[in-house]
Design a protein around this motif. Structure first.
Motif, mmCIF file in Angstrom:
data_model
loop_
_atom_site.group_PDB
_atom_site.id
_atom_site.type_symbol
_atom_site.label_atom_id
_atom_site.label_comp_id
_atom_site.label_asym_id
_atom_site.label_seq_id
_atom_site.Cartn_x
_atom_site.Cartn_y
_atom_site.Cartn_z
ATOM 1 N N VAL A 1 -12.414 25.094 21.777
ATOM 2 C CA VAL A 1 -12.955 24.922 20.546
ATOM 3 C C VAL A 1 -11.629 25.538 19.534
ATOM 4 O O VAL A 1 -11.683 24.992 18.430
ATOM 5 C CB VAL A 1 -14.206 25.957 20.249
ATOM 6 C CG1 VAL A 1 -14.880 25.920 18.900
ATOM 7 C CG2 VAL A 1 -15.178 25.447 21.286
ATOM 8 N N THR B 1 -17.909 22.148 19.213
ATOM 9 C CA THR B 1 -16.721 21.549 19.115
ATOM 10 C C THR B 1 -15.918 21.939 18.026
ATOM 11 O O THR B 1 -16.270 22.918 17.142
ATOM 12 C CB THR B 1 -16.768 20.142 19.001
ATOM 13 O OG1 THR B 1 -17.246 19.734 17.796
ATOM 14 C CG2 THR B 1 -17.611 19.484 20.401
ATOM 15 N N PRO B 2 -14.419 21.801 18.072
ATOM 16 C CA PRO B 2 -13.649 22.204 16.835
ATOM 17 C C PRO B 2 -14.082 21.588 15.273
ATOM 18 O O PRO B 2 -14.078 22.312 14.460
ATOM 19 C CB PRO B 2 -12.492 21.957 17.306
ATOM 20 C CG PRO B 2 -12.333 21.597 18.591
ATOM 21 C CD PRO B 2 -13.761 21.166 19.020
ATOM 22 N N THR B 3 -14.784 20.536 15.485
ATOM 23 C CA THR B 3 -15.297 20.026 14.201
ATOM 24 C C THR B 3 -16.878 20.549 13.812
ATOM 25 O O THR B 3 -17.055 20.618 12.751
ATOM 26 C CB THR B 3 -15.282 18.546 14.320
ATOM 27 O OG1 THR B 3 -16.029 17.963 15.434
ATOM 28 C CG2 THR B 3 -13.807 18.029 14.234
ATOM 29 N N THR B 4 -17.882 20.457 14.792
ATOM 30 C CA THR B 4 -19.219 20.822 14.579
ATOM 31 C C THR B 4 -19.505 22.018 15.407
ATOM 32 O O THR B 4 -19.619 21.508 16.737
ATOM 33 C CB THR B 4 -19.999 19.565 14.815
ATOM 34 O OG1 THR B 4 -19.867 18.976 16.178
ATOM 35 C CG2 THR B 4 -19.476 18.569 13.688
ATOM 36 N N TRP B 5 -19.625 23.006 15.055
ATOM 37 C CA TRP B 5 -20.192 24.141 15.992
ATOM 38 C C TRP B 5 -21.370 24.610 15.506
ATOM 39 O O TRP B 5 -22.175 25.368 16.324
ATOM 40 C CB TRP B 5 -19.055 25.012 16.073
ATOM 41 C CG TRP B 5 -18.828 25.964 14.858
ATOM 42 C CD1 TRP B 5 -17.987 25.459 13.639
ATOM 43 C CD2 TRP B 5 -19.422 26.890 14.123
ATOM 44 N NE1 TRP B 5 -17.903 26.168 12.809
ATOM 45 C CE2 TRP B 5 -18.868 27.409 12.988
ATOM 46 C CE3 TRP B 5 -20.432 27.858 14.735
ATOM 47 C CZ2 TRP B 5 -19.134 28.449 12.115
ATOM 48 C CZ3 TRP B 5 -20.757 29.152 13.807
ATOM 49 C CH2 TRP B 5 -20.026 29.339 12.536
ATOM 50 N N TRP C 1 -20.111 12.141 23.963
ATOM 51 C CA TRP C 1 -19.943 13.510 23.784
ATOM 52 C C TRP C 1 -19.165 14.101 24.475
ATOM 53 O O TRP C 1 -19.038 13.732 25.779
ATOM 54 C CB TRP C 1 -21.136 14.499 23.782
ATOM 55 C CG TRP C 1 -21.073 15.554 22.956
ATOM 56 C CD1 TRP C 1 -20.751 16.918 23.405
ATOM 57 C CD2 TRP C 1 -21.390 15.647 21.546
ATOM 58 N NE1 TRP C 1 -20.812 17.721 22.286
ATOM 59 C CE2 TRP C 1 -20.998 17.187 21.219
ATOM 60 C CE3 TRP C 1 -21.758 15.087 20.477
ATOM 61 C CZ2 TRP C 1 -21.075 17.531 19.841
ATOM 62 C CZ3 TRP C 1 -21.761 15.495 19.007
ATOM 63 C CH2 TRP C 1 -21.392 16.856 18.537
#
Length: 238
Positions: free
Chosen positions: A20, A77-81, A159
């Protein structure tokens, strides 16, 4: 349940750092500070559930909530956490119910013995079972991670999934298997599980209602406590 959760913590820190890309501050905030504060807030609620409906009902409903406590980290994830972490936080709010119900059940089993030695045996057997399960859990997590390797990657329905995610999903499956035992648990005090769910939903709605109208009540309270400055006539008289 100990076997299902013992290996998650170590790989969770690796996941948030390596996959992440979280920094130390945010990782400690999301993994330590927020869960600790959230657990402290809900302990009284789960305590009332256990006292009123017994350990079985609390274990069942809390266990159903904590099943996906590790698997939802796959959605972080790095974009959506945020969506994934909200699922994690939901499970965090249920863990105190598991702990209180399990401890209460252990005390009742210990008190059911006719002698003090029997009570001590119950506690000792429980401690030994937890220790063995924790040891085997660490070995299981290490073997799976070594078998997959640190660079293992795949996708599920588009995913991304890493070796850490496989362990998180395995933990969810093991938690579900552990929860099956609750259905065969016998308690002297029998309470309908649906009554416990009804009570939980009422309290949840009440708490949400209080949180929603709290700013309005604060403004009303401040309005009542304010005082008016004296007008021109009052100043001239004085």
């Amino acid at each position: 349940m100990t076997f299902a959760t013992g290996f998650v913590g170590q790989f969770l820190w690796l996941y948030v750092f390596d996959e992440v890309g979280m920094g130390n501050t945010r990782a400690n905030l999301l993994l330590v500070t927020v869960p600790t504060l959230a657990s402290m807030a809900v302990y009284p609620f789960w305590g009332r559930i256990v006292d009123r409906f017994g350990s079985k009902a609390a274990l069942l409903w809390a266990g159903l909530i904590v099943i996906n406590g590790s698997s939802t980290w796959v959605l972080v994830t790095p974009t959506t956490w945020i969506p994934g972490y909200l699922g994690v936080l939901t499970a965090v709010l249920a863990w105190p119910g598991m702990e209180l119900a399990g401890f209460n059940l252990l005390l009742r089993l210990a008190e059911s013995g006719n002698r003090a030695r029997a009570s001590s045996a119950v506690v000792a057997i429980n401690s030994m079972a937890v220790a063995v399960a924790g040891t085997l859990s660490g070995l299981f997590g290490g073997l799976v991670a070594q078998w997959l390797g640190p660079h293992w990657r795949t996708t599920i329905l588009g995913w991304p999934l890493t070796s850490h995610g496989v362990l998180f999903l395995a933990s969810a499956g093991l938690r579900a298997l552990a929860l099956v035992w609750v259905f065969f648990l016998r308690e002297e005090r029998r309470t309908a599980t649906r009554d416990a769910l009804h009570y939980m939903m009422i309290n949840l709605f009440s708490n949400l209602q209080q949180a929603t109208f709290f700013p309005i009540r604060m403004l009303a309270s401040l309005a009542q406590q304010t005082w008016r400055l004296p007008g021109p006539r009052a100043r001239r008289r004085s």
